[in-house]
Design a protein around this motif. Structure first.
Motif, PDB file in Angstrom:
ATOM      1  N   CYS A  32       1.463 -45.313  21.098  1.00 37.93           N
ATOM      2  CA  CYS A  32       1.630 -46.447  20.295  1.00 37.93           C
ATOM      3  C   CYS A  32       2.712 -47.208  20.212  1.00 37.93           C
ATOM      4  CB  CYS A  32       0.962 -46.809  18.935  1.00 37.93           C
ATOM      5  SG  CYS A  32      -0.894 -46.515  18.794  1.00 37.93           S
ATOM      6  N   ARG A  33       3.378 -46.780  19.846  1.00 38.84           N
ATOM      7  CA  ARG A  33       4.918 -47.643  20.081  1.00 38.84           C
ATOM      8  C   ARG A  33       5.668 -47.750  20.678  1.00 38.84           C
ATOM      9  NH1 ARG A  33       7.296 -51.359  17.499  1.00 38.84           N
ATOM     10  NH2 ARG A  33       9.583 -51.480  18.836  1.00 38.84           N
ATOM     11  N   ASP A  37       6.549 -50.990  22.826  1.00 35.87           N
ATOM     12  CA  ASP A  37       7.713 -51.407  23.709  1.00 35.87           C
ATOM     13  C   ASP A  37       7.938 -51.194  24.988  1.00 35.87           C
ATOM     14  OD1 ASP A  37       8.949 -50.295  21.362  1.00 35.87           O
ATOM     15  OD2 ASP A  37       9.522 -48.539  22.628  1.00 35.87           O
ATOM     16  N   CYS A  95      -4.784 -48.535  18.755  1.00 38.14           N
ATOM     17  CA  CYS A  95      -3.138 -49.227  18.414  1.00 38.14           C
ATOM     18  C   CYS A  95      -2.916 -50.524  17.602  1.00 38.14           C
ATOM     19  CB  CYS A  95      -2.318 -49.308  19.704  1.00 38.14           C
ATOM     20  SG  CYS A  95      -1.747 -47.738  20.129  1.00 38.14           S
ATOM     21  N   VAL A  98       1.700 -54.190  17.494  1.00 42.24           N
ATOM     22  CA  VAL A  98       2.958 -53.920  16.996  1.00 42.24           C
ATOM     23  C   VAL A  98       3.364 -54.716  18.544  1.00 42.24           C
ATOM     24  CG1 VAL A  98       5.239 -52.340  16.767  1.00 42.24           C
ATOM     25  CG2 VAL A  98       2.219 -51.445  16.396  1.00 42.24           C
TER      26      VAL A  98
END
Length: 100
Positions: A32-33, A37, A95, A98
């Motif tokens: 997910c991160r 990004d 996710c 973010v």
């Protein structure tokens, strides 16, 4: 020598448009991160491509104007397509939203 001038302008005009090195085939392996990004990077690409398109008129040579505009459009379209694929991958992995 004079014929190479438009090519130099083209090369310098879009050289500041970043492009992700992550192949689309690897999107499904991103966590997910990493997806967040990549989406942030695609946003920067789209912003820089839009800026290059809007500044393409500043080149005096008509060929270079068209070439820079087309190149910037290509970068933007590719980045938008990649962002869509990344958003789909983010959704399939549930996710959290973010932001980069």
């Amino acid at each position: 020598m004079l014929l190479s001038f438009p090519l130099v302008l083209l090369g310098t005009g879009c050289s500041n448009i970043p492009k992700s090195g992550t192949p689309e085939s690897q999107f499904s392996s991103l966590d997910c991160r990493a997806i967040a990004d990549q989406l942030a990077q695609e946003q920067v690409t789209q912003e820089r491509a839009a800026q290059a398109k809007s500044n393409s008129w500043k080149v005096v040579i008509p060929f270079a104007i068209a070439a820079r505009y087309i190149d910037a459009s290509s970068h933007m379209n590719e980045s938008e397509r990649r962002a869509t694929l990344l958003a789909q991958e983010r959704q399939s992995k549930s996710c959290n939203q973010v932001s980069g």
